[in-house]
Design a protein around this motif. Sequence first.
Motif, PDB file in Angstrom:
ATOM      1  N   ILE A 128      -3.247  51.872  47.169  1.00 29.86           N
ATOM      2  CA  ILE A 128      -2.481  51.988  45.932  1.00 29.86           C
ATOM      3  C   ILE A 128      -0.995  51.765  46.189  1.00 29.86           C
ATOM      4  CG2 ILE A 128      -1.838  53.552  44.053  1.00 29.86           C
ATOM      5  CD1 ILE A 128      -4.445  55.134  44.941  1.00 29.86           C
ATOM      6  N   ASN A 129      -0.367  51.029  45.282  1.00 31.45           N
ATOM      7  CA  ASN A 129       1.080  50.896  45.295  1.00 31.45           C
ATOM      8  C   ASN A 129       1.563  51.210  43.887  1.00 31.45           C
ATOM      9  OD1 ASN A 129       3.748  49.694  45.022  1.00 31.45           O
ATOM     10  ND2 ASN A 129       3.391  48.936  47.098  1.00 31.45           N
ATOM     11  N   TYR A 130       2.160  52.396  43.722  1.00 32.34           N
ATOM     12  CA  TYR A 130       2.612  52.826  42.405  1.00 32.34           C
ATOM     13  C   TYR A 130       3.768  51.971  41.897  1.00 32.34           C
ATOM     14  CZ  TYR A 130      -0.349  56.943  42.759  1.00 32.34           C
ATOM     15  OH  TYR A 130      -1.424  57.774  42.871  1.00 32.34           O
ATOM     16  N   ASP A 131       4.636  51.487  42.813  1.00 36.83           N
ATOM     17  CA  ASP A 131       5.763  50.658  42.396  1.00 36.83           C
ATOM     18  C   ASP A 131       5.275  49.357  41.749  1.00 36.83           C
ATOM     19  OD1 ASP A 131       7.436  52.587  43.444  1.00 36.83           O
ATOM     20  OD2 ASP A 131       7.848  51.478  45.306  1.00 36.83           O
ATOM     21  N   LEU A 132       4.192  48.818  42.264  1.00 35.59           N
ATOM     22  CA  LEU A 132       3.629  47.577  41.737  1.00 35.59           C
ATOM     23  C   LEU A 132       2.558  47.819  40.675  1.00 35.59           C
ATOM     24  CD1 LEU A 132       3.221  45.658  45.126  1.00 35.59           C
ATOM     25  CD2 LEU A 132       5.079  45.443  43.452  1.00 35.59           C
ATOM     26  N   ASN A 133       2.201  49.084  40.466  1.00 36.50           N
ATOM     27  CA  ASN A 133       1.141  49.468  39.520  1.00 36.50           C
ATOM     28  C   ASN A 133      -0.141  48.703  39.835  1.00 36.50           C
ATOM     29  OD1 ASN A 133      -0.008  50.883  37.374  1.00 36.50           O
ATOM     30  ND2 ASN A 133       0.510  49.286  35.914  1.00 36.50           N
ATOM     31  N   LYS A 134      -0.476  48.678  41.124  1.00 35.74           N
ATOM     32  CA  LYS A 134      -1.623  47.884  41.557  1.00 35.74           C
ATOM     33  C   LYS A 134      -2.352  48.618  42.663  1.00 35.74           C
ATOM     34  CE  LYS A 134      -2.893  43.256  42.694  1.00 35.74           C
ATOM     35  NZ  LYS A 134      -3.240  42.409  41.615  1.00 35.74           N
ATOM     36  N   GLY A 135      -3.636  48.397  42.724  1.00 35.13           N
ATOM     37  CA  GLY A 135      -4.414  48.970  43.802  1.00 35.13           C
ATOM     38  C   GLY A 135      -5.842  48.484  43.763  1.00 35.13           C
ATOM     39  N   TYR A 136      -6.566  48.880  44.817  1.00 30.99           N
ATOM     40  CA  TYR A 136      -7.962  48.512  44.945  1.00 30.99           C
ATOM     41  C   TYR A 136      -8.749  49.717  45.436  1.00 30.99           C
ATOM     42  CZ  TYR A 136      -6.513  43.698  44.458  1.00 30.99           C
ATOM     43  OH  TYR A 136      -5.992  42.535  43.971  1.00 30.99           O
ATOM     44  N   VAL A 137     -10.018  49.699  45.120  1.00 28.34           N
ATOM     45  CA  VAL A 137     -10.954  50.694  45.628  1.00 28.34           C
ATOM     46  C   VAL A 137     -12.102  49.932  46.282  1.00 28.34           C
ATOM     47  CG1 VAL A 137     -12.500  52.604  45.077  1.00 28.34           C
ATOM     48  CG2 VAL A 137     -10.407  52.301  43.748  1.00 28.34           C
TER      49      VAL A 137
END
Length: 142
Positions: A128-137
């Motif tokens: 997760i990267n909150y600054d980029l509002n992006k992530g994967y599971v």
Amino acid sequence: MKNKKLKILTVIILGFLAVFSIFHINSQRKNSYKTQRIYKSQRAFGDDYFDIYEIIIDDKNIIKGKIIDDDYYKKSKGLKQIMKTSKEEIDNYDDILNSIELLEKNPATIYKYQEDIDKKGHKILFIINYDLNKGYVLDLQI
């Protein structure tokens, strides 16, 4: 008479608790994340699977994690190997892998790894990267 008052009071309390519970559950849903499954593996014997989700985070810090470190690479290695094995089945495999690698290089990216003690062989890795509002599971059940 006391029995009737007790029943009415019980109904009022139960009604209040029901309304409070519904309000509490709805407020918890707002502070969460949305996932979109971008890869669903074929289910194998015993319901084994490997799925990949993209995450969109509505509430920063909803998932607590650690910065990317050696432990992350140890834990992600097997999951990425399964992902590579499924390369032919995963739409946009190269784009997804590249996106994950870019997140890994970003110092603001965190991860959370969990193994489900109730469901033996279930492993989940959040990137997760909150600054980029992006992530994967990466979600594995064996």
